[in-house]
Scaffold this motif. Structure first.
Motif, PDB file in Angstrom:
ATOM      1  N   TYR A 196       0.789  -1.230   0.000  1.00  0.00           N
ATOM      2  CA  TYR A 196       0.000   0.000   0.000  1.00  0.00           C
ATOM      3  C   TYR A 196       0.829   1.292   0.000  1.00  0.00           C
ATOM      4  N   CYS A 197       2.006   1.285   0.589  1.00  0.00           N
ATOM      5  CA  CYS A 197       2.748   2.532   0.794  1.00  0.00           C
ATOM      6  C   CYS A 197       3.919   2.718  -0.175  1.00  0.00           C
ATOM      7  N   ALA A 198       4.641   1.633  -0.457  1.00  0.00           N
ATOM      8  CA  ALA A 198       5.843   1.727  -1.286  1.00  0.00           C
ATOM      9  C   ALA A 198       5.596   2.285  -2.687  1.00  0.00           C
ATOM     10  N   PRO A 199       4.441   2.055  -3.316  1.00  0.00           N
ATOM     11  CA  PRO A 199       4.271   2.641  -4.648  1.00  0.00           C
ATOM     12  C   PRO A 199       4.477   4.163  -4.666  1.00  0.00           C
ATOM     13  N   CYS A 200       4.161   4.838  -3.601  1.00  0.00           N
ATOM     14  CA  CYS A 200       4.391   6.289  -3.530  1.00  0.00           C
ATOM     15  C   CYS A 200       5.646   6.617  -2.726  1.00  0.00           C
ATOM     16  N   HIS A 201       5.760   6.059  -1.506  1.00  0.00           N
ATOM     17  CA  HIS A 201       6.834   6.434  -0.590  1.00  0.00           C
ATOM     18  C   HIS A 201       8.151   5.724  -0.882  1.00  0.00           C
ATOM     19  N   ASN A 226       9.306  12.575  14.009  1.00  0.00           N
ATOM     20  CA  ASN A 226       9.031  12.838  15.416  1.00  0.00           C
ATOM     21  C   ASN A 226       7.553  12.788  15.784  1.00  0.00           C
ATOM     22  N   LYS A 227       6.705  12.350  14.886  1.00  0.00           N
ATOM     23  CA  LYS A 227       5.267  12.272  15.175  1.00  0.00           C
ATOM     24  C   LYS A 227       4.959  11.045  16.032  1.00  0.00           C
ATOM     25  N   PRO A 228       3.959  11.146  16.919  1.00  0.00           N
ATOM     26  CA  PRO A 228       3.537   9.979  17.703  1.00  0.00           C
ATOM     27  C   PRO A 228       2.860   8.936  16.805  1.00  0.00           C
ATOM     28  N   VAL A 229       2.772   7.711  17.306  1.00  0.00           N
ATOM     29  CA  VAL A 229       2.214   6.616  16.511  1.00  0.00           C
ATOM     30  C   VAL A 229       0.770   6.870  16.096  1.00  0.00           C
ATOM     31  N   GLY A 230       0.003   7.558  16.930  1.00  0.00           N
ATOM     32  CA  GLY A 230      -1.390   7.861  16.596  1.00  0.00           C
ATOM     33  C   GLY A 230      -1.508   8.708  15.338  1.00  0.00           C
ATOM     34  N   TYR A 231      -0.542   9.585  15.104  1.00  0.00           N
ATOM     35  CA  TYR A 231      -0.540  10.422  13.897  1.00  0.00           C
ATOM     36  C   TYR A 231      -0.465   9.542  12.650  1.00  0.00           C
ATOM     37  N   TYR A 232       0.467   8.599  12.648  1.00  0.00           N
ATOM     38  CA  TYR A 232       0.627   7.723  11.485  1.00  0.00           C
ATOM     39  C   TYR A 232      -0.634   6.889  11.247  1.00  0.00           C
ATOM     40  N   PHE A 233      -1.205   6.371  12.344  1.00  0.00           N
ATOM     41  CA  PHE A 233      -2.422   5.575  12.218  1.00  0.00           C
ATOM     42  C   PHE A 233      -3.539   6.420  11.601  1.00  0.00           C
ATOM     43  N   ASP A 234      -3.659   7.668  12.022  1.00  0.00           N
ATOM     44  CA  ASP A 234      -4.670   8.578  11.472  1.00  0.00           C
ATOM     45  C   ASP A 234      -4.435   8.822   9.990  1.00  0.00           C
ATOM     46  N   VAL A 235      -3.193   9.054   9.607  1.00  0.00           N
ATOM     47  CA  VAL A 235      -2.888   9.316   8.189  1.00  0.00           C
ATOM     48  C   VAL A 235      -3.218   8.099   7.334  1.00  0.00           C
ATOM     49  N   ILE A 236      -2.848   6.911   7.807  1.00  0.00           N
ATOM     50  CA  ILE A 236      -3.170   5.702   7.041  1.00  0.00           C
ATOM     51  C   ILE A 236      -4.683   5.527   6.956  1.00  0.00           C
ATOM     52  N   ALA A 284      -3.104  14.599  -0.744  1.00  0.00           N
ATOM     53  CA  ALA A 284      -3.479  13.769  -1.898  1.00  0.00           C
ATOM     54  C   ALA A 284      -3.451  12.278  -1.575  1.00  0.00           C
ATOM     55  N   MET A 285      -3.014  11.929  -0.372  1.00  0.00           N
ATOM     56  CA  MET A 285      -2.931  10.511  -0.013  1.00  0.00           C
ATOM     57  C   MET A 285      -4.319   9.930   0.209  1.00  0.00           C
ATOM     58  N   TYR A 286      -4.536   8.788  -0.380  1.00  0.00           N
ATOM     59  CA  TYR A 286      -5.802   8.067  -0.300  1.00  0.00           C
ATOM     60  C   TYR A 286      -6.016   7.529   1.117  1.00  0.00           C
TER      61      TYR A 286
END
Length: 192
Positions: free
Chosen positions: A96-101, A129-139, A145-147
């Protein structure tokens, strides 16, 4: 005369078609959440049968999908992070992530290589430096533009991706003095 007959037949067909359409529109039906005299409880909606499995949203614990608490990003994982969880995170990241990142997270995946601009590097200081909750929210909900992947990736797998991203970030920024001797020698050879 023949032309007049054709016009009359066409007009009759059109009137018939519109007349049927109106009868369908006026057909009796129950709207969701509207009252009904048909059922004893007065509701048109029927309760789910015991044991029904939801199609869109699997039933998960609230803790597993919580990424904010008291207005702040959560800083701890709701699941234990094991080697298996990291491996699952790597697999999901590559899908899911590598195609862009990109495989290493520098924002240089195939989508970026083909001209899509603005793919975020996961190694920027402000991102690392973002907390884990930030990444979970973004995903879950996407960003810019991220889906949003909340409907496509199970919550546990999203946490696994977050754990893998943090390991990936660390792997790309470990100070040389923290490396094992053999890895430090390889690094020295590679930079000469």
């Amino acid at each position: 005369m023949k032309r007049l007959a054709q016009v009359c037949v066409l007009g009759a067909l059109l009137l018939t078609a519109f007349g049927c359409r109106q009868a369908i529109d006026d057909d009796a039906k129950y709207e969701p959440l509207r009252p009904s005299a048909l059922f004893a409880d007065g509701s048109s909606a029927r309760p789910l049968i015991a044991g029904t499995v939801p199609r869109e949203r699997p039933s998960v614990s609230a803790q597993l999908v919580e990424f904010r608490r008291d207005g702040k990003w959560v800083g701890a994982y709701p699941i234990p992070i094991t080697r298996d969880v990291l491996e699952e995170g790597r697999e999901r990241y590559e899908i899911y992530c590598a195609p862009c990142h990109g495989l290493l997270g520098y924002g240089d995946g195939i989508v970026a290589q083909r001209g899509f601009e603005g793919v975020q590097s996961l190694h920027l200081e402000r991102v690392r430096n973002k907390p884990v909750g930030y990444y979970f929210d973004v995903i879950t909900n996407g960003r810019g533009a991220m889906y949003p992947y909340g409907s496509r990736i199970e919550p546990r797998q999203r946490w696994a991706i977050v754990a893998y991203v943090q390991v990936l970030q660390h792997s790309q920024s470990v100070p040389a003095e923290e490396l094992e001797t053999q890895d430090r020698e390889k690094l020295t050879e590679a930079t000469q």
